[in-house]
Design a protein around this motif. Sequence first.
Motif, mmCIF file in Angstrom:
data_model
loop_
_atom_site.group_PDB
_atom_site.id
_atom_site.type_symbol
_atom_site.label_atom_id
_atom_site.label_comp_id
_atom_site.label_asym_id
_atom_site.label_seq_id
_atom_site.Cartn_x
_atom_site.Cartn_y
_atom_site.Cartn_z
ATOM 1 N N ASP A 337 8.573 -39.687 -10.984
ATOM 2 C CA ASP A 337 8.294 -41.130 -10.931
ATOM 3 C C ASP A 337 6.927 -41.421 -10.308
ATOM 4 N N GLY A 338 6.017 -40.482 -10.443
ATOM 5 C CA GLY A 338 4.664 -40.677 -9.919
ATOM 6 C C GLY A 338 4.580 -40.751 -8.408
ATOM 7 N N LYS A 339 5.617 -40.280 -7.719
ATOM 8 C CA LYS A 339 5.672 -40.420 -6.266
ATOM 9 C C LYS A 339 5.102 -39.213 -5.515
ATOM 10 N N ILE A 340 4.857 -38.120 -6.237
ATOM 11 C CA ILE A 340 4.333 -36.916 -5.593
ATOM 12 C C ILE A 340 2.959 -36.616 -6.163
ATOM 13 N N PRO A 341 1.918 -36.634 -5.346
ATOM 14 C CA PRO A 341 0.558 -36.379 -5.844
ATOM 15 C C PRO A 341 0.453 -35.023 -6.535
ATOM 16 N N ILE A 342 -0.318 -34.988 -7.600
ATOM 17 C CA ILE A 342 -0.500 -33.774 -8.388
ATOM 18 C C ILE A 342 -1.975 -33.399 -8.433
ATOM 19 N N ILE A 343 -2.255 -32.127 -8.199
ATOM 20 C CA ILE A 343 -3.583 -31.574 -8.469
ATOM 21 C C ILE A 343 -3.495 -30.888 -9.821
ATOM 22 N N GLY A 344 -4.293 -31.342 -10.763
ATOM 23 C CA GLY A 344 -4.264 -30.795 -12.114
ATOM 24 C C GLY A 344 -5.306 -29.710 -12.291
ATOM 25 N N VAL A 345 -4.903 -28.592 -12.857
ATOM 26 C CA VAL A 345 -5.838 -27.487 -13.065
ATOM 27 C C VAL A 345 -5.443 -26.729 -14.332
ATOM 28 N N GLY A 346 -6.465 -26.315 -15.073
ATOM 29 C CA GLY A 346 -6.223 -25.562 -16.298
ATOM 30 C C GLY A 346 -7.109 -26.039 -17.429
ATOM 31 N N GLY A 347 -8.205 -25.339 -17.676
ATOM 32 C CA GLY A 347 -9.055 -25.654 -18.810
ATOM 33 C C GLY A 347 -10.006 -26.814 -18.627
ATOM 34 N N VAL A 348 -10.277 -27.230 -17.404
ATOM 35 C CA VAL A 348 -11.193 -28.347 -17.176
ATOM 36 C C VAL A 348 -12.634 -27.861 -17.283
ATOM 37 N N ALA A 349 -13.358 -28.380 -18.275
ATOM 38 C CA ALA A 349 -14.746 -27.963 -18.501
ATOM 39 C C ALA A 349 -15.685 -29.144 -18.693
ATOM 40 N N SER A 350 -15.175 -30.367 -18.511
ATOM 41 C CA SER A 350 -16.001 -31.570 -18.686
ATOM 42 C C SER A 350 -15.341 -32.734 -17.973
ATOM 43 N N GLY A 351 -16.093 -33.821 -17.857
ATOM 44 C CA GLY A 351 -15.517 -35.034 -17.292
ATOM 45 C C GLY A 351 -14.408 -35.586 -18.165
ATOM 46 N N TYR A 352 -14.503 -35.343 -19.458
ATOM 47 C CA TYR A 352 -13.471 -35.804 -20.386
ATOM 48 C C TYR A 352 -12.164 -35.051 -20.134
ATOM 49 N N ASP A 353 -12.262 -33.737 -19.886
ATOM 50 C CA ASP A 353 -11.067 -32.953 -19.562
ATOM 51 C C ASP A 353 -10.446 -33.439 -18.257
ATOM 52 N N ALA A 354 -11.294 -33.733 -17.273
ATOM 53 C CA ALA A 354 -10.802 -34.212 -15.988
ATOM 54 C C ALA A 354 -10.095 -35.554 -16.146
ATOM 55 N N TYR A 355 -10.719 -36.452 -16.910
ATOM 56 C CA TYR A 355 -10.123 -37.774 -17.144
ATOM 57 C C TYR A 355 -8.771 -37.637 -17.837
ATOM 58 N N GLU A 356 -8.693 -36.730 -18.798
ATOM 59 C CA GLU A 356 -7.448 -36.494 -19.530
ATOM 60 C C GLU A 356 -6.325 -36.111 -18.575
ATOM 61 N N LYS A 357 -6.624 -35.239 -17.628
ATOM 62 C CA LYS A 357 -5.598 -34.808 -16.684
ATOM 63 C C LYS A 357 -5.229 -35.927 -15.706
ATOM 64 N N ILE A 358 -6.203 -36.722 -15.333
ATOM 65 C CA ILE A 358 -5.929 -37.817 -14.397
ATOM 66 C C ILE A 358 -5.070 -38.893 -15.064
ATOM 67 N N GLU A 359 -5.382 -39.256 -16.278
ATOM 68 C CA GLU A 359 -4.557 -40.266 -16.936
ATOM 69 C C GLU A 359 -3.172 -39.711 -17.287
ATOM 70 N N ALA A 360 -3.044 -38.385 -17.330
ATOM 71 C CA ALA A 360 -1.728 -37.773 -17.547
ATOM 72 C C ALA A 360 -0.890 -37.774 -16.275
ATOM 73 N N GLY A 361 -1.536 -37.951 -15.109
ATOM 74 C CA GLY A 361 -0.772 -38.036 -13.876
ATOM 75 C C GLY A 361 -1.352 -37.296 -12.687
ATOM 76 N N ALA A 362 -2.468 -36.593 -12.873
ATOM 77 C CA ALA A 362 -3.088 -35.889 -11.751
ATOM 78 C C ALA A 362 -3.913 -36.850 -10.904
ATOM 79 N N SER A 363 -3.790 -36.742 -9.605
ATOM 80 C CA SER A 363 -4.630 -37.537 -8.704
ATOM 81 C C SER A 363 -5.955 -36.838 -8.411
ATOM 82 N N TYR A 364 -5.943 -35.513 -8.567
ATOM 83 C CA TYR A 364 -7.121 -34.690 -8.296
ATOM 84 C C TYR A 364 -7.166 -33.581 -9.344
#
Length: 413
Positions: A337-364
């Motif tokens: 329920d979005g209550k636990i902060p997530i650090i997203g990692v895996g295949g990030v090679a651009s700002g677009y990749d980072a944005y994709e993970k953040i809008e999916a639910g990663a805070s960092y």
Amino acid sequence: MIMDSDHLKEAGKQAMRAARKINRLRSLGIVTAGAAVLVAGITAYKKQDSLYRTFVMPAVRLLPAETSHQLALLACKYRVYPRSQYEDNANLQTKFFGRMLKNPIGIAAGFDKNAEAVDGLQDMGFGFVEVGTVTPAAQEGNPKPRVFRLVEDRAIINRYGFNSEGHQAVLQRLRLLRSKEDFNGVVGVNLGRNKETMSPMADYVQGVRVFGPVADYLVINVSSPNTKGLRDMQTKSKLTELLEHVNEARTRLERNKNVPILLKLSPDLSLSDMKDIVSVINRKKSRVDGLIVTNTTVSRDNINASNKTAKEVGGLSGEPLRARSTEMIAQMYVLTDGKIPIIGVGGVASGYDAYEKIEAGASYVQVYTALVYEGPGLVDQIKAELSSLITSLGHANVQDVVGTNAKFYLPKK
């Protein structure tokens, strides 16, 4: 300053000569010195980041993968790379377990295993640094070779096996770091168990006791595929017991009793496994403060199957993992329920990749493998692209983006 054609040609000739020389070197000490000269020569033209991609990175990739890793680590340790001049936009500022980050981009565990290069990594522009994985006793890890590049796939396979100098060596470096008046960075410590241990759970408890007082956060790593039996600790019963012991150890700390504890997950978990994990971390005694999604994968989907290197045993990271890690971020975001902060990692090679993970639910977001192919300028590139996307898509701050499109990344029913 823009380089004229004569300077560019001369830089190219020097880089090629240095590359051929580096390829013949046998001593890591000589390799380090040679590469340092190469980097220093090319970076005489400040902020010419394209030269890294054009000359330095290809030259370094002529070396064995693990040697290149050590070379990059030493360059960070001795701060050979020029300090980033990028000014983080205010829309990248974000809260991080009671601290404020200038930006949400971190370096993942695995690069600086023994906390040797934290200052240099901060120079590159990272918002936070995660060191480790650290084991209680020093161990060499798996036999070499144990790191392999998949250049066409922009990926890496590693089977390091938690090579570590051990708790005490890393602790001394972190204490020294904290003693510096000008150091105010956010540093996490990724904890693992020794390969030969009588009590895996005791290894993690010891990690909490040792590093709790000096870390900004701790990571319980039970998801590496390179230590036999480690991933079994993600099962419901074992994970419950482990996290109960870890949380109990935290309550007994004399300093930093509220140090955040994060759990790092495998990308190879099923949806049922993830639901079990959520049921565990929702319990008071086995609760965690955050998740890291994901570790490396044993899957070989989305890679060039004709590449013999793809058959090497170990964890795969980089571009082939990007979609799966993003999907799993979204799944865990929805399940919690979005209550636990997530650090997203895996295949990030651009700002677009980072944005994709953040809008999916990663805070960092954390980066590692892409640095192998793009060089240190990638960090500023990611931040600039991410900042631009936040503004252009109508958001005031990166925190406003978190989870906004999580359902889009979920598997279609």
